[in-house]
Design a protein around this motif. Structure first.
Motif, PDB file in Angstrom:
ATOM      1  N   LYS A 156       0.944  -1.221   0.152  1.00 23.09           N
ATOM      2  CA  LYS A 156       0.092   0.001  -0.158  1.00 23.09           C
ATOM      3  C   LYS A 156       0.761   1.267   0.024  1.00 23.09           C
ATOM      4  O   LYS A 156       0.204   2.553  -0.370  1.00 23.09           O
ATOM      5  CB  LYS A 156      -1.102   0.072   1.294  1.00 23.09           C
ATOM      6  CG  LYS A 156      -2.066  -1.060   1.015  1.00 23.09           C
ATOM      7  CD  LYS A 156      -3.147  -0.825   2.297  1.00 23.09           C
ATOM      8  CE  LYS A 156      -4.241  -1.933   2.021  1.00 23.09           C
ATOM      9  NZ  LYS A 156      -5.338  -1.894   2.928  1.00 23.09           N
ATOM     10  N   TYR A 179       1.078   2.850  -3.510  1.00 25.59           N
ATOM     11  CA  TYR A 179       0.167   3.827  -3.925  1.00 25.59           C
ATOM     12  C   TYR A 179      -0.018   5.241  -3.268  1.00 25.59           C
ATOM     13  O   TYR A 179      -0.231   6.147  -3.848  1.00 25.59           O
ATOM     14  CB  TYR A 179      -1.000   2.850  -3.604  1.00 25.59           C
ATOM     15  CG  TYR A 179      -1.211   1.977  -4.683  1.00 25.59           C
ATOM     16  CD1 TYR A 179      -1.930   2.052  -5.646  1.00 25.59           C
ATOM     17  CD2 TYR A 179      -1.133   0.700  -4.236  1.00 25.59           C
ATOM     18  CE1 TYR A 179      -2.257   1.003  -6.807  1.00 25.59           C
ATOM     19  CE2 TYR A 179      -1.454  -0.541  -4.865  1.00 25.59           C
ATOM     20  CZ  TYR A 179      -1.844  -0.357  -6.050  1.00 25.59           C
ATOM     21  OH  TYR A 179      -2.188  -1.371  -7.168  1.00 25.59           O
ATOM     22  N   GLN A 180       0.533   5.100  -1.939  1.00 24.83           N
ATOM     23  CA  GLN A 180       0.810   6.448  -1.236  1.00 24.83           C
ATOM     24  C   GLN A 180       1.811   7.227  -1.748  1.00 24.83           C
ATOM     25  O   GLN A 180       1.706   8.477  -1.971  1.00 24.83           O
ATOM     26  CB  GLN A 180       1.106   5.959   0.184  1.00 24.83           C
ATOM     27  CG  GLN A 180      -0.046   5.359   1.019  1.00 24.83           C
ATOM     28  CD  GLN A 180       0.486   5.121   2.384  1.00 24.83           C
ATOM     29  OE1 GLN A 180       1.645   4.839   2.683  1.00 24.83           O
ATOM     30  NE2 GLN A 180      -0.798   4.401   2.944  1.00 24.83           N
ATOM     31  N   ASP A 224      -5.459   6.199  -5.095  1.00 20.75           N
ATOM     32  CA  ASP A 224      -6.243   5.323  -4.217  1.00 20.75           C
ATOM     33  C   ASP A 224      -5.543   3.908  -4.494  1.00 20.75           C
ATOM     34  O   ASP A 224      -5.308   3.493  -5.356  1.00 20.75           O
ATOM     35  CB  ASP A 224      -7.641   5.299  -4.799  1.00 20.75           C
ATOM     36  CG  ASP A 224      -8.472   6.560  -3.912  1.00 20.75           C
ATOM     37  OD1 ASP A 224      -7.905   7.215  -3.082  1.00 20.75           O
ATOM     38  OD2 ASP A 224      -9.422   6.844  -4.519  1.00 20.75           O
ATOM     39  N   TYR A 225      -5.996   3.115  -3.115  1.00 19.47           N
ATOM     40  CA  TYR A 225      -5.208   1.804  -3.200  1.00 19.47           C
ATOM     41  C   TYR A 225      -6.143   0.921  -4.305  1.00 19.47           C
ATOM     42  O   TYR A 225      -7.371   1.069  -4.071  1.00 19.47           O
ATOM     43  CB  TYR A 225      -5.307   1.108  -1.956  1.00 19.47           C
ATOM     44  CG  TYR A 225      -4.974  -0.230  -1.630  1.00 19.47           C
ATOM     45  CD1 TYR A 225      -3.807  -0.697  -2.046  1.00 19.47           C
ATOM     46  CD2 TYR A 225      -5.911  -1.172  -1.718  1.00 19.47           C
ATOM     47  CE1 TYR A 225      -3.351  -2.109  -2.118  1.00 19.47           C
ATOM     48  CE2 TYR A 225      -5.774  -2.573  -1.681  1.00 19.47           C
ATOM     49  CZ  TYR A 225      -4.571  -3.172  -1.917  1.00 19.47           C
ATOM     50  OH  TYR A 225      -4.286  -4.353  -1.950  1.00 19.47           O
ATOM     51  N   ALA A 243      -8.172   5.526  -9.997  1.00 19.51           N
ATOM     52  CA  ALA A 243      -7.320   5.514  -8.804  1.00 19.51           C
ATOM     53  C   ALA A 243      -6.818   6.941  -8.599  1.00 19.51           C
ATOM     54  O   ALA A 243      -6.646   7.407  -7.610  1.00 19.51           O
ATOM     55  CB  ALA A 243      -6.613   4.428  -8.741  1.00 19.51           C
ATOM     56  N   LYS A 265      -8.796   9.523  -7.663  1.00 17.57           N
ATOM     57  CA  LYS A 265      -9.602   9.287  -6.373  1.00 17.57           C
ATOM     58  C   LYS A 265     -11.172   8.907  -6.597  1.00 17.57           C
ATOM     59  O   LYS A 265     -12.040   9.446  -5.791  1.00 17.57           O
ATOM     60  CB  LYS A 265      -9.489  10.494  -5.455  1.00 17.57           C
ATOM     61  CG  LYS A 265      -8.129  10.755  -5.148  1.00 17.57           C
ATOM     62  CD  LYS A 265      -7.127   9.728  -4.486  1.00 17.57           C
ATOM     63  CE  LYS A 265      -5.684   9.986  -4.237  1.00 17.57           C
ATOM     64  NZ  LYS A 265      -5.415  11.074  -3.231  1.00 17.57           N
TER      65      LYS A 265
END
Length: 565
Positions: A289, A292-293, A298-299, A314, A317
């Protein structure tokens, strides 16, 4: 020799004892000893011999067997059992969902000792008559035999998932493995997969691979290099074990999960931040995760990692809120021992309640499906009375009176409207005459959907993964009629079916058609197959509002089962 290797030997002994029909206490004793050893924090080879007998579930007899395994790599009892058990019975152990106890029953009751005899018994519908077995057992056996005989290029998700769970459980008990995770097609929830792929985090791949050579599932070693161990199992499934550094674990499971199209789209975003997602030594990504950050996205759930579009959502968002297993409040398609299930209604209800469900529909087969113990009108009326009695005594749980009624060749239903009106849930399905021309089959199905008592169209295309293609059907027309008549389309969670597939499920939901995720289970143990249907719904990006069995029973009755149109 590690504890896990010793445990594998003990479990193999228990299997052979079970095949032989030995006392169940003896079988259980070896299984418990294996479990005890797997959970130990200290390796057996480091323990003083007298400490072994002090362990929970390990007596002097099994203690002697363990010491023998440590000293010689095997045990005399196992070598003797291998001489006594017919090779055909051992070969049957490779068939998924067919355990040693069931094989022993089949052997004793039907005189079956070879794969050929087993196949003949199944084709003559003899196995389904045995205790705790049924038509689904026969289907699984036929599929397993086909896999044993053929070199299948792909295997259904149900077989691959069970195998992956076994391997992950075993790998977690190996001290040299710090982490293990599923990747590839199976993690994405593809219905057919080329291989089971697992990533293991370890500092010493060669020690791991030497241990894994002895795993009970290993039949043929295909290839071993410094980081990848590839083998085929007894049933013919290809398994790839990828060894990676702990610090890059998250990066690897990401890179080995997504499709090529998806990964290229993510790589383009990463490149703008001067990050190469394919150079896994270039950044510390112990948790997936965190990637993605770093990318300010978004995950993305693994089931969705197959397109550029999902990456764009993603990044913006705008990912949809997906359905999850915990959203399911009940199962609207299951079978009891009144037709071809293996458990009575009470047992099915108890199992559903343990899953946290609020309701369950009992939907046994209708009269024309004689081979599946279809219910006569009289027997169905008796069942209705029984369900009414059960419902009256279960204030915290609702039992719905249901039936899986056959759609006859001409589109009529197997019971008259008067009897169908007595049911809470009417599921219509095709079980015969699969070879009708497309126009005729479509007319057959849509005519049944127009019956005001039909709530759900079950396993709409009739396919069985790896064994049978779906029948010819104009799904565009079927969906139009479903929308016009408020007929629910089923996502059948049986890993043999997964019908509707995620492409049709998404199209149906986009049109405004409601769906239902059901197991079609014939055994209470298979209620957990609901996870496969949820995976289909996730891949279809469905919200729980599209799935009727996420509704409360009150809403289900008021909005759906009354079926106004």
């Amino acid at each position: 020799m590690t504890n896990q290797e010793i445990a594998w030997e003990l479990l193999e002994i228990s299997q052979y004892l079970e095949l032989k029909g030995e006392d169940s206490f003896k079988v259980i004793a070896f299984k418990k000893a294996a479990q005890t050893i797997t959970k130990l924090s200290t390796q057996i080879i480091e323990m003083p011999p007298h400490k072994l007998i002090e362990l929970n579930g390990i007596g002097s007899s099994i203690s002697n067997v363990i010491r023998e395994i440590v000293a010689d790599g095997t045990a005399q009892i196992l070598e003797q059992l291998k001489k006594e058990i017919p090779p055909g019975l051992v070969e049957m152990l490779a068939i998924p969902n067919l355990g040693a106890a069931s094989i022993n029953i089949i052997c004793k009751k039907l005189g079956v000792t070879t794969i050929e005899q087993l196949e003949d018994a199944v084709k003559n519908k003899k196995v389904r008559r045995l205790p705790r077995m049924g038509s689904k057992t026969e289907l699984a056996i036929l599929r397993g035999i086909k896999m044993l005989k053929e070199n299948m290029q792909q295997v259904p998700i149900g077989i691959a998932k069970l195998l992956s769970e076994e391997l992950i459980r075993d790998f977690k008990a190996i001290p040299y493995i710090e982490k293990v995770h599923l990747v590839g097609q199976l993690r994405r929830g593809e219905e057919m997969v080329d291989a089971v792929e697992l990533v293991v985090a370890t500092d010493d791949p060669q020690i791991i691979f030497n241990i894994l050579r002895k795993h009970p599932q290993v039949k043929n070693i295909i290839d071993i290099d410094s980081l990848v161990f590839t083998f085929s199992t007894k049933i013919g499934v290809i398994v790839k074990i990828i060894a990676v550094p702990v610090m890059n674990f998250g990066g690897y499971i990401h890179a080995l999960t997504g499709s090529a199209e998806y990964l290229d789209a993510v790589a383009k975003i990463a490149s703008k931040k001067e990050l190469d997602i394919y150079d896994l030594s270039a950044y510390d990504c112990a948790a997936e995760k965190s990637l993605y950050q770093m990318l300010e996205m978004d995950y993305i759930e693994p089931e969705l990692r197959d397109s550029v579009e999902i990456v764009e959502l993603a990044l913006a968002k705008q990912l949809p809120q997906l359905i999850s297993r915990k959203d399911i409040k009940g199962d609207l398609h299951c079978h009891s021992s009144w037709s071809d299930g293996v458990a009575d209604i009470d047992e099915m209800i108890d199992s559903a309640k343990k899953l946290g469900y609020e309701y369950l529909a009992i939907t046994d087969h209708s009269k024309s499906l004689v081979i599946a113990g279809g219910l006569s009108e009289k027997k169905l009326l008796t069942q209705i009375e029984r369900i009414n009695e059960l419902s009256a005594n279960k204030d915290d749980f609702t039992v719905l009176k249901g039936i899986e009624v056959d759609i006859l060749k001409d589109g009529r239903l197997d019971y008259d409207d008067q009897l169908l009106a007595e049911m809470d849930v009417v599921i219509a399905s095709v079980h015969t005459n699969f070879q009708l021309p497309k126009a005729e089959m479509t007319e057959r199905v849509t005519q049944a959907m127009k019956n005001k008592h039909v709530n759900i169209l079950a396993h709409p295309t009739g396919r069985i993964l790896g064994r049978r293609e779906g029948f010819e059907l104009d799904m565009e027309k079927v969906m139009e009629v479903a929308l016009a008549t408020n007929t629910i389309l089923e996502i059948n969670s049986s890993p043999d079916r997964l019908d509707l597939n995620h492409h049709y499920a998404k199209k149906a939901a986009d049109m405004g058609i409601k769906l239902s995720i059901n197991t079609d289970c014939h055994d209470p143990a298979r209620f957990t197959d609901i996870e496969y249907g949820v995976t289909v719904a996730k891949k279809a990006r469905l919200a729980k509002e599209s799935i009727i069995n996420t509704y409360s029973v009150k809403r289900l009755k008021e909005e759906i089962l009354c079926r106004p149109y």
